[in-house]
Design an enzyme around this catalytic site. Structure first.
Site, short mmCIF file in Angstrom:
data_model
loop_
_atom_site.label_atom_id
_atom_site.label_comp_id
_atom_site.label_asym_id
_atom_site.label_seq_id
_atom_site.Cartn_x
_atom_site.Cartn_y
_atom_site.Cartn_z
N THR A 46 0.82 -1.21 0.00
CA THR A 46 0.00 0.00 0.00
C THR A 46 0.86 1.26 0.00
O THR A 46 0.42 2.31 -0.47
CB THR A 46 -0.95 -0.02 1.21
N TYR A 135 4.78 -12.59 4.72
CA TYR A 135 3.71 -11.93 3.97
C TYR A 135 3.49 -12.69 2.68
O TYR A 135 4.35 -12.73 1.81
CB TYR A 135 4.11 -10.47 3.72
N LYS A 164 1.15 -12.73 7.44
CA LYS A 164 0.06 -11.94 6.88
C LYS A 164 -0.45 -12.71 5.67
O LYS A 164 0.27 -12.88 4.68
CB LYS A 164 0.53 -10.55 6.46
N ILE A 205 -3.89 -6.43 8.90
CA ILE A 205 -3.12 -5.32 8.33
C ILE A 205 -4.00 -4.75 7.24
O ILE A 205 -4.18 -5.36 6.18
CB ILE A 205 -1.75 -5.77 7.81
#
EC number: 4.3.3.7
Length: 294
Positions: A46, A135, A164, A205
């Site tokens: 992001t 992740y 994640k 998240i």
């Protein structure tokens, strides 16, 4: 080792005249702190980390640490690369800067084997003393960290404490928790934040939290406290905005939404990312009006 969990925000990176807007960035982080967010996550997907120089990447981490110092909000610094030595450099910098944990996306484009992923993460995690969160986002990276590899890393490397999960698969999260109940599974998909927490996940998240940190904080804290009716109600309430914020590739819509809401002064991306199409911009505007954030 303090395991970072709870309501966490995948921060956008604001630009002004093509450069990092440090004042705006600090202001956005302070807003997260003020709304009971447990951790901010700078320079992830992001945060447009793929188009930042290493100097900019490191500066974002420094700013996050500076703003969060003396508060209860932690900093989980992005430190991913498809070159292991670069990921190690970023992780070691984050630790020295004062970050509380590392979020490291799987190596992208070069498609390592599962053994390659294991060796990559083992080397990265052993290069630092702070907690490391894997992740997994195969839709972007082109490689899936299989459950067997996640379990092996969790078993073998002391400071790898969780993952994640951004596959969008609740089944995957259930499988991981069935195999390793102590593993921290963190939602990486706002649409299924509640289902993941209800199945034993330890936090999220969130992209949406850039815009609505109070709502995400309430959702997560209710879920972690076992108040599942409240968590589900908030998750359902956010359905339309979660959908609108992914009408194009992240972070294009969330950055536009932040601009429309007056939370950033300029709407700038770096190529190859561009502003949303006219149609999608109208969708975002309409959705924000519904949620009364404009």
């Amino acid at each position: 080792m303090e395991k970072v969990k709870g309501a966490m925000t995948a921060l956008i990176t604001p630009f002004r005249n093509g450069k990092l807007d440090e004042e705006a960035y600090a202001r956005l982080i302070q807003r997260q702190i003020d709304n009971a967010i447990d951790a901010v996550v700078p320079v992830g997907t992001t945060g447009e980390s793929a188009t930042l120089s290493h100097a900019e990447h490191k500066r974002c981490i420094e700013i996050a640490v500076e703003v969060c110092k003396g508060t209860s909000t932690k900093v989980m610094a992005g430190a991913g690369s498809n070159a292991t030595h670069e990921a190690i450099d970023l992780a070691q910098f984050a630790q020295k800067a004062g970050a509380d944990a590392i979020l490291s996306v799987s190596p992208y484009y070069n498609k390592p084997t599962q053994e390659g992923l294991y060796q990559h993460y083992k080397a990265l995690a052993e290069s630092v003393d702070i907690p490391v969160l894997l992740y997994n986002v195969p839709g972007r990276t082109g490689v899936d960290i299989k459950p067997e590899t996640v379990c092996r890393l969790f078993d073998d490397v002391n400071n790898i404490y969780g993952i994640k999960e951004a596959t969008g698969s609740i089944e995957r999260c259930v499988e991981l928790l069935a195999k390793r109940p102590e593993l921290y599974v963190i939602s990486g998909d706002d649409a299924i934040n509640y289902p993941i927490i209800a199945n034993g996940g330890m936090g999220v998240i969130s992209v949406t939290a850039n815009l609505l940190p109070d709502k995400i904080s309430m959702l997560v804290h209710a879920g972690l406290a076992g108040q599942f009716d409240t968590a589900k109600m908030i998750n359902d309430e956010l359905f339309d905005i979660n959908k609108a914020l992914f009408c194009e590739s992240n972070p294009i819509p969330i950055k536009a939404a932040m601009y429309i809401a007056g939370l950033i002064d300029t709407l700038e991306y770096r190529l190859p990312l561009l502003e949303p199409s006219k149609e999608h911009m109208q969708l975002i505007e309409k959705t924000l009006a519904k949620y009364e954030v404009v």
